[in-house]
Design a protein around this motif. Structure first.
Motif, PDB file in Angstrom:
ATOM      1  N   ARG A   1     -64.255  53.190   6.733  1.00  0.00           N
ATOM      2  CA  ARG A   1     -64.380  52.007   7.183  1.00  0.00           C
ATOM      3  C   ARG A   1     -65.418  51.923   8.436  1.00  0.00           C
ATOM      4  O   ARG A   1     -65.731  50.682   8.794  1.00  0.00           O
ATOM      5  CB  ARG A   1     -62.880  51.624   7.469  1.00  0.00           C
TER       6      ARG A   1
ATOM      7  N   HIS B   1     -62.083  38.136  -1.619  1.00  0.00           N
ATOM      8  CA  HIS B   1     -61.519  38.178  -3.077  1.00  0.00           C
ATOM      9  C   HIS B   1     -60.238  37.605  -3.294  1.00  0.00           C
ATOM     10  O   HIS B   1     -59.868  36.936  -4.279  1.00  0.00           O
ATOM     11  CB  HIS B   1     -61.629  39.621  -3.439  1.00  0.00           C
TER      12      HIS B   1
ATOM     13  N   GLU C   1     -62.840  55.342  -0.438  1.00  0.00           N
ATOM     14  CA  GLU C   1     -62.780  53.784  -0.574  1.00  0.00           C
ATOM     15  C   GLU C   1     -64.029  53.215  -1.069  1.00  0.00           C
ATOM     16  O   GLU C   1     -64.878  53.626  -1.267  1.00  0.00           O
ATOM     17  CB  GLU C   1     -62.331  53.526   0.968  1.00  0.00           C
ATOM     18  N   SER C   2     -63.815  51.821  -1.311  1.00  0.00           N
ATOM     19  CA  SER C   2     -64.764  51.175  -2.332  1.00  0.00           C
ATOM     20  C   SER C   2     -66.067  50.793  -1.532  1.00  0.00           C
ATOM     21  O   SER C   2     -66.284  51.035  -0.158  1.00  0.00           O
ATOM     22  CB  SER C   2     -63.940  49.695  -2.749  1.00  0.00           C
TER      23      SER C   2
ATOM     24  N   ASP D   1     -66.100  43.118   2.372  1.00  0.00           N
ATOM     25  CA  ASP D   1     -65.401  43.047   1.173  1.00  0.00           C
ATOM     26  C   ASP D   1     -65.815  43.860   0.134  1.00  0.00           C
ATOM     27  O   ASP D   1     -67.040  44.223   0.113  1.00  0.00           O
ATOM     28  CB  ASP D   1     -65.293  41.642   0.440  1.00  0.00           C
ATOM     29  N   HIS D   2     -65.013  44.315  -0.777  1.00  0.00           N
ATOM     30  CA  HIS D   2     -65.116  45.055  -1.848  1.00  0.00           C
ATOM     31  C   HIS D   2     -66.416  44.567  -2.901  1.00  0.00           C
ATOM     32  O   HIS D   2     -66.147  43.315  -3.239  1.00  0.00           O
ATOM     33  CB  HIS D   2     -64.082  45.432  -2.867  1.00  0.00           C
TER      34      HIS D   2
ATOM     35  N   ARG E   1     -68.699  48.468  -0.317  1.00  0.00           N
ATOM     36  CA  ARG E   1     -68.172  47.262   0.515  1.00  0.00           C
ATOM     37  C   ARG E   1     -69.646  46.607   1.000  1.00  0.00           C
ATOM     38  O   ARG E   1     -70.546  47.142   1.676  1.00  0.00           O
ATOM     39  CB  ARG E   1     -67.256  47.365   1.666  1.00  0.00           C
TER      40      ARG E   1
ATOM     41  N   ARG F   1     -61.885  42.602   3.953  1.00  0.00           N
ATOM     42  CA  ARG F   1     -61.260  42.827   2.571  1.00  0.00           C
ATOM     43  C   ARG F   1     -60.330  41.652   2.060  1.00  0.00           C
ATOM     44  O   ARG F   1     -59.179  42.038   1.547  1.00  0.00           O
ATOM     45  CB  ARG F   1     -60.807  44.272   2.366  1.00  0.00           C
ATOM     46  N   ASN F   2     -60.762  40.477   2.332  1.00  0.00           N
ATOM     47  CA  ASN F   2     -59.959  39.267   2.103  1.00  0.00           C
ATOM     48  C   ASN F   2     -60.519  38.249   1.356  1.00  0.00           C
ATOM     49  O   ASN F   2     -59.667  37.568   0.912  1.00  0.00           O
ATOM     50  CB  ASN F   2     -59.387  38.919   3.257  1.00  0.00           C
TER      51      ASN F   2
ATOM     52  N   TYR G   1     -62.827  43.099  -6.486  1.00  0.00           N
ATOM     53  CA  TYR G   1     -64.232  43.069  -6.159  1.00  0.00           C
ATOM     54  C   TYR G   1     -65.008  41.605  -6.088  1.00  0.00           C
ATOM     55  O   TYR G   1     -64.419  40.867  -7.151  1.00  0.00           O
ATOM     56  CB  TYR G   1     -65.085  43.922  -7.098  1.00  0.00           C
TER      57      TYR G   1
END
Length: 275
Positions: free
Chosen positions: A59, A157, A264-265, A188-189, A267, A154-155, A205
């Motif tokens: 992150r 989406h 993790e994704s 975000d993803h 981003r 990450r919100n 995503y």
């Protein structure tokens, strides 16, 4: 030399979109060393949960917050902090000279997690103010024109899953809370631009262009993007969506090593400004 130049580009917000899309963001040591001492100290705070600190490698909180220009004397609103991964960094950093506002979910387990964390350690969280952001009925997350920064990790989406109109209304709430010149920071993803838009409603995503569209519809201007949270290992096409990857690992033991190796994704990290 190339890495030092790239680090300077990231911190200045000058990395090009194509380069940001493909560059591996992990382990940018030069950018970490050049970041704000206040941010670096907050991230290094040993009172942070070990489980939270373990995710720093994915992150990049030092580089991310530095890219957004966060300073200890600012008023910062964090959207939907949940269990408080960034709360543990931001609230102590802003406690003495600034203000940290947690715009939490409506009543439920995620808001309860925020409230529990805040109550757990008055020495760090006694000055935290908790407000509410409900995508179905967005209101004031902070006094109008009071915030230097609004941050959402990450919100977006989730907002889009509530419907396009709801997502647009949420961004209007962000805009209203910020001072002129204030920053909206979004992580975000990232869904590749050539994928079916319907995946934005089911996979976790979201296309970077969709985030930009929502922000610009509220009046924001895209100021810069950073590759710091990019992860080229993530193909964004997992059977259970983004939740297949760490930290959720929704498939349990099925292909666990494979998904842990991805990390993790991938981003998008975007900085918008209220004119």
């Amino acid at each position: 030399m190339r890495h030092r130049i790239f680090a300077a580009m990231v911190l200045a917000g000058l990395a090009t979109p194509a380069f940001a899309q493909h560059h591996q963001g992990h382990g940018d040591h030069a950018a970490h060393m050049a970041a704000s001492p206040s941010i670096a100290a907050a991230v290094a705070d040993t009172r942070r949960k070990d489980s939270n600190r373990a995710r720093d490698q994915y992150r990049h909180p030092v580089e991310t917050l530095d890219f957004f220009g966060i300073k200890p004397d600012q008023t910062v609103v964090e959207i939907w902090p949940g269990g408080g991964w960034y709360t543990e960094i931001l609230a102590p950093m802003l406690r003495d000279k600034g203000h940290y506002i947690a715009a939490a979910q409506p009543p439920g387990k995620y808001r309860a997690a925020t409230e529990t964390l805040v109550a757990s350690d008055p020495a760090r969280f006694d000055k935290v103010r908790i407000t509410t952001l409900d995508p179905k009925a967005p209101g004031d997350i902070a006094p109008a024109g009071s915030a230097d920064a609004v941050l959402t990790f990450r919100n977006v989406h989730n907002f889009l899953m509530a419907g396009d109109d709801a997502a647009k209304a949420v961004f209007v709430s962000f805009y209203k809370a910020l001072k002129p010149g204030g920053v909206l920071g979004v992580v975000d993803h990232r869904l590749p631009e050539d994928r079916d838009p319907a995946l934005e409603k089911s996979s976790g995503y979201i296309k970077q262009s969709t985030i930009v569209r929502l922000a610009e519809s509220a009046g924001f201007r895209l100021a810069a993007e950073s590759p710091v949270n990019a992860n080229p290992k993530d193909t964004a096409d997992h059977p259970g969506g983004v939740w297949t990857l760490p930290p959720t690992l929704a498939k349990g033991e099925e292909d666990r090593a494979k998904y842990q190796a991805i990390g993790e994704s991938d981003r998008a990290t975007l900085k918008f400004v209220k004119p």
